[in-house]
Enzyme design. Structure first.
Site, PDB file in Angstrom:
ATOM      1  N   ASP A 162      37.917  19.209 -26.763  1.00 19.84           N
ATOM      2  CA  ASP A 162      38.435  17.859 -26.522  1.00 19.84           C
ATOM      3  C   ASP A 162      39.309  17.806 -25.272  1.00 19.84           C
ATOM      4  OD1 ASP A 162      38.516  15.147 -27.353  1.00 19.84           O
ATOM      5  OD2 ASP A 162      40.524  15.423 -28.137  1.00 19.84           O
ATOM      6  N   CYS A 219      40.721  10.226 -23.209  1.00 19.23           N
ATOM      7  CA  CYS A 219      39.657   9.497 -23.894  1.00 19.23           C
ATOM      8  C   CYS A 219      39.071   8.519 -22.883  1.00 19.23           C
ATOM      9  CB  CYS A 219      40.215   8.746 -25.098  1.00 19.23           C
ATOM     10  SG  CYS A 219      39.017   7.615 -25.857  1.00 19.23           S
TER      11      CYS A 219
END
Lengths: 302, 302
Positions: A10, A235
């Protein structure tokens, strides 16, 4: 308290600066040296969609084994699971699948509704469990959606209720909007339909609530917390977002709270600084690399 | 939950870029517009020691009155109290005095031991109360000292026990090393000797524990939290320290936790960005100005 290191997946996934597999493997080696024992190292995604994860196989073949470390990989569909299985001895120990909590975000991210993604998960999870993988379902945007706003606890509960068997549930604040009271509410909602599954949480520090949420998760009985060395990661649907909560800062907080993580904060902080340099960042979001470990600096034993 | 805006004093105090009084007054006006009703605006310190605070009188004469806002000023000794009294109608509503929890830090900061500083406080506090000021005692470095390490809760308790009458006790994590369990421990220790005095907390986010500590303070019954718009402010004894927890980020967290602060996070975030520009900072530590208020952005009503 278990920290799941998600930096190699991530943390890196949305970084434009694509690192060679050798650097990713060195990142994992340093994470292991810092004491981390559960690391998400790759995603089996389409290379044209997620270039940073194109070398998932090479990374999984190169990370150190026989160290007691469990490796996880993100799987988006059956093809991803096929890739994980094809790795043989180098396959990951764990499979993580993401369902996005709102239809709008799910369609933009995965091209299907939440229900469609859940159906796909049940199929992938069944095969993965039969193949001996530990299976985690992550409910993304569980604390809020960039397109439709607040997500209700009952929505998250209903998603988990539809998930079928799994080994762990991870509730993710993908865009970093959550607050501690939501952590407690969501834990209760999920437990009402899945009382036995261990809970894991995934926080971004986009609005400076990430560490407070982590403490709330400890209080609510979550047993694992995602974090990334250096606090890297963003993100694409929240462009100004800072990254995951930082492994070194979280370990500092937990270790000093009698919730031993096994993480050496000094080694972790040095690794956070190191990966920031590899990515060409002026500074990483983690603070400990700059501020230093208070106890080490002051020479106090406890 | 009450947020005490300390940006004009603690936020600016150690900034090398000395702002004119007109900018400080504008900063206070913007804080008032953001909904803040208790603001620490000045310190009565020696101008050669703290150049940023040299215009304390001019600032106090210029800030808006009759708005329901209470203004506080830091007083270091009897001479500082004399300056406050000399302001007449423009005097502050509150006097804040700082005792440093460890002798080593106290000597370096104030040129006297903790006991010596406490003796000075009792004298100043007596005169200040007689003159009608609300008097706060801040115990600095209550969560740890940069020179001698961890500070025990019993040490903080004993300092409070020796303080004599006061209207409020503020426990400060001056160098940003504290963790939530300490907040709870310190609150209990202080209450064992001062059960009635309201508790206020002052956190720096140096190691990313500041907001988690703030949530712990709410849980431990503290009624006020210091914060600075933009999260500006540092500590000369912790050079890598980031500033106070940011007013806008704290208000976001509390407002969304059903702990209404009265602060408009959008106006607060714009002010945080504005003061950062006045100081020539590339970015402020506050995150909300970059990330945006989730609810406003997503258009969701609750």
């Amino acid at each position: 308290m278990e920290i799941v290191e998600v930096g190699p997946r991530d943390g890196l996934q949305n970084e434009k600066n694509v690192l060679p597999a050798s650097v990713k493997i060195a990142y994992v080696e340093r994470a292991v040296a810092a004491g981390l024992r559960r690391i998400e190292v790759a995603a089996f995604a389409r290379p044209d969609r997620v270039p940073q994860m194109a070398d998932a196989e090479e990374v999984l073949r190169g990370v150190p084994r026989d160290t007691g470390v469990r490796y996880a990989a993100l799987v988006l569909n059956g093809r991803g699971l096929d890739r994980a299985l094809a790795l043989g001895e180098s396959r990951p120990d764990e499979i993580n699948y993401v369902v996005v909590a709102t239809d709008e975000f799910s369609r933009r991210n995965q091209g299907m509704s939440t229900a469609g993604s859940l159906a796909a998960f049940r199929s992938v999870a069944c095969r993965a469990r039969d193949a001996g993988f530990f299976v985690t379902l992550t409910v993304a945007a569980a604390f809020g959606c960039p397109f439709t706003g607040v997500v209700s606890a009952s929505r998250v509960r209903d998603i988990v209720a539809e998930a079928g068997p799994l080994d762990e549930i991870c509730l993710a604040d993908t865009i970093g909007v959550g607050v501690p009271v939501q952590v407690t509410e969501l834990a209760a909602a999920v437990r009402s339909v899945e009382p036995a599954a261990p809970l894991r949480a995934h926080f971004h520090n986009t609005r400076n609530t990430g560490y407070a949420n982590a403490v709330a998760a400890v209080g609510a009985g979550f047993v694992a917390l995602d974090a990334s060395l250096g606090g890297i990661g963003g993100c694409p649907f929240a462009p100004a977002a800072t990254g995951n909560i930082a492994t070194e800062d979280l370990a500092y907080l937990l270790n000093r709270s009698a919730l031993e993580t096994g993480v050496d904060v000094t080694v972790a902080a040095a690794t956070g600084t190191w990966i920031g340099e590899r990515l060409g960042l002026a500074a990483v979001p983690a603070q400990l690399g700059r501020a230093g470990d208070f106890l080490a600096a002051s020479g106090t034993a406890s």
